[in-house]
Design an enzyme around this catalytic site. Structure first.
Site, mmCIF file in Angstrom:
data_model
loop_
_atom_site.group_PDB
_atom_site.id
_atom_site.type_symbol
_atom_site.label_atom_id
_atom_site.label_comp_id
_atom_site.label_asym_id
_atom_site.label_seq_id
_atom_site.Cartn_x
_atom_site.Cartn_y
_atom_site.Cartn_z
ATOM 1 N N ARG A 226 73.744 52.123 66.478
ATOM 2 C CA ARG A 226 73.090 50.860 66.840
ATOM 3 C C ARG A 226 73.414 49.770 65.829
ATOM 4 O O ARG A 226 73.465 48.596 66.182
ATOM 5 C CB ARG A 226 71.558 51.027 66.858
ATOM 6 C CG ARG A 226 71.012 51.805 68.031
ATOM 7 C CD ARG A 226 69.501 51.759 68.032
ATOM 8 N NE ARG A 226 69.066 50.400 67.716
ATOM 9 C CZ ARG A 226 67.997 50.080 67.016
ATOM 10 N NH1 ARG A 226 67.192 51.013 66.567
ATOM 11 N NH2 ARG A 226 67.704 48.824 66.775
ATOM 12 N N LYS B 211 74.054 42.434 61.933
ATOM 13 C CA LYS B 211 73.481 42.775 63.240
ATOM 14 C C LYS B 211 72.312 41.859 63.558
ATOM 15 O O LYS B 211 72.220 41.290 64.643
ATOM 16 C CB LYS B 211 72.997 44.232 63.214
ATOM 17 C CG LYS B 211 72.071 44.586 64.363
ATOM 18 C CD LYS B 211 71.629 46.038 64.303
ATOM 19 C CE LYS B 211 70.298 46.285 63.641
ATOM 20 N NZ LYS B 211 69.125 45.876 64.414
ATOM 21 N N ASN B 212 71.397 41.726 62.580
ATOM 22 C CA ASN B 212 70.156 40.998 62.857
ATOM 23 C C ASN B 212 70.376 39.500 63.013
ATOM 24 O O ASN B 212 69.489 38.793 63.473
ATOM 25 C CB ASN B 212 69.121 41.268 61.763
ATOM 26 C CG ASN B 212 68.569 42.682 61.875
ATOM 27 O OD1 ASN B 212 68.844 43.381 62.846
ATOM 28 N ND2 ASN B 212 67.792 43.099 60.881
ATOM 29 N N CYS C 7 62.988 50.660 67.949
ATOM 30 C CA CYS C 7 62.756 51.656 66.897
ATOM 31 C C CYS C 7 61.299 52.081 66.869
ATOM 32 O O CYS C 7 60.403 51.255 67.006
ATOM 33 C CB CYS C 7 63.019 51.023 65.531
ATOM 34 S SG CYS C 7 64.635 51.232 64.901
ATOM 35 N N ASP D 7 64.410 47.298 55.349
ATOM 36 C CA ASP D 7 65.589 47.965 55.910
ATOM 37 C C ASP D 7 66.431 48.679 54.855
ATOM 38 O O ASP D 7 67.409 49.345 55.190
ATOM 39 C CB ASP D 7 66.456 46.952 56.680
ATOM 40 C CG ASP D 7 65.812 46.535 57.997
ATOM 41 O OD1 ASP D 7 64.827 47.154 58.409
ATOM 42 O OD2 ASP D 7 66.310 45.572 58.617
ATOM 43 N N ARG E 161 54.729 47.338 65.828
ATOM 44 C CA ARG E 161 55.674 46.270 66.144
ATOM 45 C C ARG E 161 55.176 45.393 67.279
ATOM 46 O O ARG E 161 55.789 45.297 68.343
ATOM 47 C CB ARG E 161 57.051 46.847 66.455
ATOM 48 C CG ARG E 161 57.603 47.640 65.313
ATOM 49 C CD ARG E 161 59.070 47.858 65.414
ATOM 50 N NE ARG E 161 59.842 46.690 65.025
ATOM 51 C CZ ARG E 161 61.139 46.737 64.739
ATOM 52 N NH1 ARG E 161 61.793 47.846 64.820
ATOM 53 N NH2 ARG E 161 61.782 45.649 64.385
HETATM 54 C C1 UD1 Z 1 63.380 42.180 62.056
HETATM 55 C C2 UD1 Z 1 64.627 43.021 61.949
HETATM 56 C C3 UD1 Z 1 64.311 44.382 61.310
HETATM 57 C C4 UD1 Z 1 63.587 44.188 59.977
HETATM 58 C C5 UD1 Z 1 62.391 43.273 60.148
HETATM 59 C C6 UD1 Z 1 61.694 42.936 58.843
HETATM 60 C C7 UD1 Z 1 65.945 42.315 63.845
HETATM 61 C C8 UD1 Z 1 66.541 42.678 65.151
HETATM 62 N N1 UD1 Z 1 65.181 43.251 63.263
HETATM 63 O O1 UD1 Z 1 62.497 42.857 62.943
HETATM 64 O O2 UD1 Z 1 65.548 45.074 61.105
HETATM 65 O O3 UD1 Z 1 63.150 45.437 59.514
HETATM 66 O O4 UD1 Z 1 62.798 42.027 60.755
HETATM 67 O O5 UD1 Z 1 62.587 42.399 57.952
HETATM 68 O O6 UD1 Z 1 66.166 41.244 63.320
HETATM 69 N N2 UD1 Z 1 54.351 41.817 63.625
HETATM 70 C C9 UD1 Z 1 53.131 41.630 64.244
HETATM 71 N N3 UD1 Z 1 53.065 40.711 65.242
HETATM 72 C C10 UD1 Z 1 54.148 39.963 65.633
HETATM 73 C C11 UD1 Z 1 55.372 40.156 64.991
HETATM 74 C C12 UD1 Z 1 55.450 41.090 63.970
HETATM 75 O O7 UD1 Z 1 52.135 42.264 63.928
HETATM 76 O O8 UD1 Z 1 54.013 39.140 66.551
HETATM 77 C C13 UD1 Z 1 54.440 42.819 62.549
HETATM 78 C C14 UD1 Z 1 55.360 43.963 62.946
HETATM 79 O O9 UD1 Z 1 54.662 44.948 63.668
HETATM 80 C C15 UD1 Z 1 55.829 44.445 61.607
HETATM 81 C C16 UD1 Z 1 55.894 43.160 60.765
HETATM 82 O O10 UD1 Z 1 55.071 42.212 61.433
HETATM 83 O O11 UD1 Z 1 54.893 45.306 61.039
HETATM 84 C C17 UD1 Z 1 57.294 42.592 60.583
HETATM 85 O O12 UD1 Z 1 57.854 42.297 61.824
HETATM 86 P P1 UD1 Z 1 59.003 41.204 62.024
HETATM 87 O O13 UD1 Z 1 59.261 40.470 60.748
HETATM 88 O O14 UD1 Z 1 58.666 40.421 63.227
HETATM 89 O O15 UD1 Z 1 60.265 42.115 62.313
HETATM 90 P P2 UD1 Z 1 61.240 42.104 63.559
HETATM 91 O O16 UD1 Z 1 61.628 40.696 63.884
HETATM 92 O O17 UD1 Z 1 60.700 42.965 64.620
#
Ligand code: UD1
Length: 424
Positions: free
Chosen positions: A401, A24-25, A118, A309, A123
């Site tokens: 999802r 999915k990701n 989610c 995850d 996030r």
């Molecule tokens: C992606 C995955 C999700 C997985 C996660 C971590 C998808 C669609 N989702 O989510 O399933 O759990 O990676 O492996 O691919 N953060 C910030 N600022 C930012 C970006 C992130 O503070 O600009 C924080 C987030 O709040 C979170 C952490 O960094 O606490 C990890 O986020 P990130 O690695 O960006 O995850 P996603 O890309 O949202």
């Protein structure tokens, strides 16, 4: 009003072979990347799940034509004439934000509603924005929308991420491929899905090296030179890990096919540490357990660390292991909502800040429970298979999802699970 739920009658059985869908990701970002190659890209091994349908709608709203035939998507982005993504779609799925990078790469501008998704922690998207700003993007917020422009063009830059964010790395990568000059992303996320995205971008004519390591280098090419391509999505390591946990919990043996075992090294290491036998082949993993589960310590971390995850699924294993396990969540705040639901089934879990102390119990009891997010939902169904009596899992839209035919696959492994409509 009726609601669809999953009814599980605990029979303690999961045995046999199952194939996982494409990740999915990965697929979500590959679809977004198709925006960069003006014309029809073909993506194979795309899972049949609701998040993919939403991303299809996002692309259609931008003007693309999206056709599905089984697990193959044909996405024609030649007609794309808009760079606006509306709130009603972005609010349904946070990953819609991944069109930001490719839209900026192609049009030099984007207009994307601020994301929802989610409910696991804050996030934020600050790292996406800081990184893109370094590439020359200016951001304004108006009425809940993020408006990106590039008044002086898009140019390469050296970007150091504060944290290896998956989404920020991907957005930066998809904008950088069409920037003028060289971009270096330091402390980049190393998830296998990043490498998959980079491979697709390279087959579209982009110049990317180092994806899968913490330093990614991109030599920008003119955006018009990026072309459509044909690509196959990598297997879903989290779906695979979920079935492996199911096999470990029930004893198995369960063989999961369609996955590169190297994507799951940390999870496999923990399964062995908890008393399971795990065998691997080129694209399969088999788990079996003949001894009691033993307690362990788990810390979620960016890849190649233990994946957040799979945290809920392993919390379930810990709940049935002999001894006291400690699970530490380092990636997301507030990702322990699952613990309260599992406790309704008799688990003994206490939460101290970002640590969960899990005392193993000798049985779980069926109960009505609610999916708090998609991984928690999948784990609750597994808990139901292991538990005594009947478990009714609500809010299963979360499971839909991310898991293609979850109930069908579990039933094919011998579980007594079904979907049914009840009045809400
Ligand atoms: C992606 C995955 C999700 C997985 C996660 C971590 C998808 C669609 N989702 O989510 O399933 O759990 O990676 O492996 O691919 N953060 C910030 N600022 C930012 C970006 C992130 O503070 O600009 C924080 C987030 O709040 C979170 C952490 O960094 O606490 C990890 O986020 P990130 O690695 O960006 O995850 P996603 O890309 O949202």
């Amino acid at each position: 009003m009726s609601e669809e739920i999953i009814v599980v009658r605990g029979n303690g059985t999961l045995k046999g072979e199952v194939s996982v869908a494409g990740a999915k990701n990965s697929a979500l970002k590959l679809m977004a990347a198709a925006l960069l190659g003006r014309g029809q890209s073909v993506i194979h091994n795309v899972p049949l799940i609701s998040d993919i349908a939403i991303m299809g709608e996002v692309l259609e709203r931008l003007g693309a034509q999206v056709e599905r035939e089984g697990h193959t998507l044909r996405i024609d982005t030649a007609p794309v004439d808009s760079f606006k993504t509306p709130y009603e779609l972005v609010s349904k799925m946070r990953a819609s934000i991944s069109v930001l990078g490719p839209l900026i790469g192609r049009f030099g501008q984007a207009h994307v509603a601020m994301p929802g998704g989610c409910q696991i922690g804050a996030r934020k998207i600050d790292m996406h924005l800081v990184g893109l700003e370094a590439l020359g993007v200016k951001f304004d917020v108006a009425h809940g929308d993020l408006i990106a422009t590039t008044p002086d063009g898009l140019h390469g830059a050296h970007v150091m991420l504060n944290f290896p964010s998956v989404g920020a790395t991907e957005n930066l990568l998809m904008a950088a491929v069409a920037a003028e000059g060289v971009t270096v992303i330091e402390n980049a996320a190393r998830e296998p899905e990043i490498e998959d995205l980079a491979n697709m971008l390279v087959s579209m004519g982009a110049r990317v090296s180092g994806a899968g390591t913490s330093i990614i280098e991109v030599e920008g090419v003119p955006s018009e030179s990026l072309h459509p391509c044909e690509h196959t999505t990598v297997g879903d390591r989290i779906e695979a890990g979920t079935f492996l946990v199911g096999g470990a919990l029930m004893g198995g043996p369960v063989t999961v096919r369609g996955i590169d075992p190297s994507f799951l090294r940390m999870a496999i290491f923990k399964l062995r540490a908890m008393g399971c036998e795990v065998e691997t082949g080129q694209d399969w993993v088999r788990v079996e357990r003949t001894k009691p589960l033993v307690a362990t310590e788990i810390q979620t971390l960016p890849h190649p660390g233990f994946p957040t995850d799979l945290q809920a699924q392993f919390m379930l294993l810990a709940a049935r292991a002999e001894g006291v396990s400690v699970i530490t969540e380092n990636v997301f705040e507030n990702r322990f909502m699952f613990a309260a639901e599992l406790s309704r089934m008799g688990a003994d879990i206490s939460i101290e800040d970002h640590h969960a102390i899990v005392r193993g119990v000798s049985r779980l009891q069926g109960a009505p429970v609610s999916s708090t997010d998609l991984r928690a939902g999948a784990a609750l169904v597994l808990a139901g298979i292991d538990a005594e009596g009947e478990t009714r899992v609500h809010e299963i839209r979360h499971i839909d999802r991310g898991y293609e035919d979850y109930v069908g696959k579990l039933a094919s492994l011998g579980a007594d699970v079904s979907r049914t409509s009840v009045s809400a």
